[in-house]
Design an enzyme around this catalytic site. Structure first.
Site, PDB file in Angstrom:
ATOM      1  N   CYS A  82       0.956  -0.993  -0.122  1.00 56.01           N
ATOM      2  CA  CYS A  82       0.119  -0.217   0.174  1.00 56.01           C
ATOM      3  C   CYS A  82       0.951   1.205  -0.096  1.00 56.01           C
ATOM      4  CB  CYS A  82      -0.736   0.305   1.061  1.00 56.01           C
ATOM      5  SG  CYS A  82      -1.440  -0.958   1.142  1.00 56.01           S
ATOM      6  N   HIS A 114      -4.077   7.206   1.549  1.00 58.28           N
ATOM      7  CA  HIS A 114      -4.063   6.098   1.048  1.00 58.28           C
ATOM      8  C   HIS A 114      -5.563   5.463   1.602  1.00 58.28           C
ATOM      9  CE1 HIS A 114      -4.217   1.658   0.279  1.00 58.28           C
ATOM     10  NE2 HIS A 114      -3.695   0.938   0.685  1.00 58.28           N
ATOM     11  N   ASN A 122      -9.999  -0.886  -2.104  1.00 62.83           N
ATOM     12  CA  ASN A 122      -8.675  -0.326  -2.201  1.00 62.83           C
ATOM     13  C   ASN A 122      -7.582  -1.187  -2.585  1.00 62.83           C
ATOM     14  OD1 ASN A 122      -5.967  -0.595  -1.036  1.00 62.83           O
ATOM     15  ND2 ASN A 122      -6.678  -1.584   1.367  1.00 62.83           N
TER      16      ASN A 122
HETATM   17  O1  UT7 Z   1      -4.843  -1.207   3.152  1.00 64.59           O
HETATM   18  C1  UT7 Z   1      -3.360  -1.535   4.437  1.00 64.59           C
HETATM   19  C2  UT7 Z   1      -4.350  -1.224   4.754  1.00 64.59           C
HETATM   20  N1  UT7 Z   1      -5.334  -1.701   5.368  1.00 64.59           N
HETATM   21  C3  UT7 Z   1      -5.951  -1.869   6.240  1.00 64.59           C
HETATM   22  O2  UT7 Z   1      -5.395  -0.216   7.205  1.00 64.59           O
HETATM   23  C4  UT7 Z   1      -7.399  -1.829   6.824  1.00 64.59           C
HETATM   24  C5  UT7 Z   1      -7.711  -1.919   7.738  1.00 64.59           C
HETATM   25  N2  UT7 Z   1      -8.769  -2.996   8.805  1.00 64.59           N
HETATM   26  C6  UT7 Z   1      -9.909  -2.807   8.287  1.00 64.59           C
HETATM   27  O3  UT7 Z   1      -9.909  -1.635   7.488  1.00 64.59           O
HETATM   28  C7  UT7 Z   1     -10.731  -3.339   9.155  1.00 64.59           C
HETATM   29  O4  UT7 Z   1     -10.120  -3.951  11.054  1.00 64.59           O
HETATM   30  C8  UT7 Z   1     -11.763  -3.911   8.596  1.00 64.59           C
HETATM   31  C9  UT7 Z   1     -12.836  -3.387   7.420  1.00 64.59           C
HETATM   32  C10 UT7 Z   1     -10.933  -5.475   7.357  1.00 64.59           C
HETATM   33  C11 UT7 Z   1     -12.558  -4.620   9.497  1.00 64.59           C
HETATM   34  O5  UT7 Z   1     -13.340  -4.782   9.878  1.00 64.59           O
HETATM   35  P1  UT7 Z   1     -13.547  -5.019  11.567  1.00 64.59           P
HETATM   36  O6  UT7 Z   1     -14.584  -3.234  12.010  1.00 64.59           O
HETATM   37  O7  UT7 Z   1     -12.608  -4.420  12.171  1.00 64.59           O
HETATM   38  O8  UT7 Z   1     -14.036  -5.996  11.652  1.00 64.59           O
HETATM   39  P2  UT7 Z   1     -13.544  -7.493  12.173  1.00 64.59           P
HETATM   40  O9  UT7 Z   1     -13.298  -8.302  11.000  1.00 64.59           O
HETATM   41  O10 UT7 Z   1     -13.605  -7.071  14.029  1.00 64.59           O
HETATM   42  O11 UT7 Z   1     -14.808  -8.202  12.094  1.00 64.59           O
HETATM   43  C12 UT7 Z   1     -15.964  -8.365  12.678  1.00 64.59           C
HETATM   44  C13 UT7 Z   1     -17.254  -9.215  12.307  1.00 64.59           C
HETATM   45  C14 UT7 Z   1     -16.624 -10.413  13.260  1.00 64.59           C
HETATM   46  O12 UT7 Z   1     -17.678 -11.206  12.896  1.00 64.59           O
HETATM   47  P3  UT7 Z   1     -18.296 -10.677  14.549  1.00 64.59           P
HETATM   48  O13 UT7 Z   1     -16.884 -12.403  14.568  1.00 64.59           O
HETATM   49  O14 UT7 Z   1     -18.057 -10.339  15.614  1.00 64.59           O
HETATM   50  O15 UT7 Z   1     -19.003 -12.420  14.249  1.00 64.59           O
HETATM   51  C15 UT7 Z   1     -16.587 -10.796  10.906  1.00 64.59           C
HETATM   52  O16 UT7 Z   1     -16.260 -12.215  10.837  1.00 64.59           O
HETATM   53  O17 UT7 Z   1     -17.705  -9.236  10.861  1.00 64.59           O
HETATM   54  C16 UT7 Z   1     -17.638  -9.994  10.383  1.00 64.59           C
HETATM   55  N3  UT7 Z   1     -17.388  -9.217   8.840  1.00 64.59           N
HETATM   56  C17 UT7 Z   1     -17.781  -9.698   8.289  1.00 64.59           C
HETATM   57  N4  UT7 Z   1     -19.402  -9.395   8.216  1.00 64.59           N
HETATM   58  C18 UT7 Z   1     -20.099  -9.085   6.734  1.00 64.59           C
HETATM   59  C19 UT7 Z   1     -15.798  -9.549   8.873  1.00 64.59           C
HETATM   60  N5  UT7 Z   1     -16.264  -9.326   7.126  1.00 64.59           N
HETATM   61  C20 UT7 Z   1     -17.405  -8.911   6.666  1.00 64.59           C
HETATM   62  C21 UT7 Z   1     -17.884  -9.416   5.411  1.00 64.59           C
HETATM   63  N6  UT7 Z   1     -18.825  -9.037   6.046  1.00 64.59           N
HETATM   64  N7  UT7 Z   1     -17.543  -8.799   4.714  1.00 64.59           N
END
Ligand code: UT7
Length: 333
Positions: free
Chosen positions: A115, A260, A290
């Site tokens: 990135c 980014h 992204n």
């Molecule tokens: O470009 C390089 C740098 N990248 C970044 O900076 C990305 C940084 N991270 C993020 O943007 C966020 O962490 C994400 C958008 C990737 C994820 O969001 P989050 O709020 O951190 O969600 P999470 O991974 O903690 O997941 C929360 C819940 C989980 O379910 P449970 O365990 O709470 O039941 C996941 O399984 O959301 C679930 N989940 C989804 N649900 C629906 C994960 N992905 C999805 C999805 N649709 N696509």
């Protein structure tokens, strides 16, 4: 010492739009979750059968950047190409661009900083120009993610985020020391390499070994999203402040911040922390997702195309991602 200045910008996005609802048809996800957590509404994914690849899209963006610069392909002295999704394991995409654009036998360098790749690439190009080694450098960021993503529910945490696309600029020698790239700042922290990674195929874990084990999906991207998010907000702020301080500038001096496009929430966090108004931060993650090494240059190109960047503006590029790597560039336009 010379200064370097961006004299041409171009972008290329594949036509095929994939909405959040389209993804909900192939995995357990939904528009509300994606928009709420990331800000993304849709992204571009290369359609099956298309000729597009990272190198092909990079060449398309590059042609536009060169044309807008007023130069010709023959004027380009060097190529720097940033991607994490190259067409081949080797050689890198840079040499493909040299061939596709039918350029003389100029050098081509590939940058592997995910990135942060484009900001690293522009820093490399800037040094070549500042030392007087080269006059006109083509700097490209391009990514073809969609063919390498896990399009099942297992991969939803990463797959819904990534999009395909490319951007390019021509960086050129300038005699005006007041304008152009004022400074660049590069960092890494390799102890967190496994927090956002495509682990294989690697020489240590090659294709036959992967094929032997049905559960081995180490060829799909893995991300510890929350850990990456927490580090991103800290490092983004740090590296922007580092750049401003190096140039005796303040937060209020920023006319346009091009972060980014990792997550709209990250950009909004930085905007709030820096007390910036909406018109001073450019975001297009809603439309493209992204695009990793392509995101900063696509966003910069669009901001410029929309007339949001004017002469003398302080433009700040900032990125954070896999590695971890992070970087900023401070530009007086
Ligand atoms: O470009 C390089 C740098 N990248 C970044 O900076 C990305 C940084 N991270 C993020 O943007 C966020 O962490 C994400 C958008 C990737 C994820 O969001 P989050 O709020 O951190 O969600 P999470 O991974 O903690 O997941 C929360 C819940 C989980 O379910 P449970 O365990 O709470 O039941 C996941 O399984 O959301 C679930 N989940 C989804 N649900 C629906 C994960 N992905 C999805 C999805 N649709 N696509």
């Amino acid at each position: 010492m010379y200064n370097s200045k961006i004299i041409g910008l171009g972008k290329y996005l594949p036509d095929h739009v994939v909405t959040n609802d389209d993804l909900a048809k192939i995995m357990d996800t939904n528009d509300e979750w994606i928009q709420e957590r990331t800000g993304i509404k849709e992204r571009r994914w290369i359609e099956e059968g298309s000729e597009d690849t990272s190198a092909v899209m990079g060449a398309k963006a590059a042609r536009i950047a060169i044309e807008r610069s007023g130069l010709t392909n023959d004027d380009i002295d060097f190529i720097v190409f940033a991607t994490l999704s190259p067409d081949y394991y080797f050689p890198g995409c840079g040499v493909q661009i040299q061939d596709m654009l039918d350029m003389p036998t100029v050098g081509a360098l590939d940058v592997r900083n995910q990135c942060s790749g484009f900001v690293y690439a522009i820093s490399v190009a800037d040094q070549f120009i500042k030392t007087g080694m080269y006059k006109n450098i083509l700097v490209i960021g391009a990514e073809y993610h969609s063919n390498g993503l896990d399009k099942t529910t297992r991969g939803r945490g990463v797959t819904v985020i990534f999009g395909d696309g490319a951007g390019a600029c021509v960086l050129s020698r300038s005699e005006d020391n007041e304008k152009g790239i004022l400074s660049t700042h590069l960092h890494s922290e390799g102890k967190y390499a496994d927090k956002l990674i495509v682990k294989s195929p690697s020489i240590a874990h090659w294709v036959p070994e992967i094929m032997e084990n049905e559960g081995d999906v180490s060829y799909f991207p893995y991300m510890d999203g929350q850990f990456v998010f927490k580090n991103a907000v800290v490092r983004f702020s740090e590296v922007i402040m580092e750049g401003l301080k190096a140039n005796n500038l303040e937060k209020d001096d920023i006319d346009m911040l091009i972060p980014h496009q990792a997550n709209l929430r990250i950009a909004q966090f930085i905007q709030k922390k820096f007390g910036m108004s909406d018109d001073k931060v450019y975001n297009n993650i809603m439309r493209y997702g992204n695009t990793t090494a392509a995101s900063v240059i696509i966003a910069l190109t669009e901001a410029w195309e929309e007339g949001k960047i004017n002469s003398d503006d302080i433009v700040v590029l900032a990125a954070f991602g896999s590695g971890f790597t992070w970087a900023s560039a401070i530009i007086r336009w």
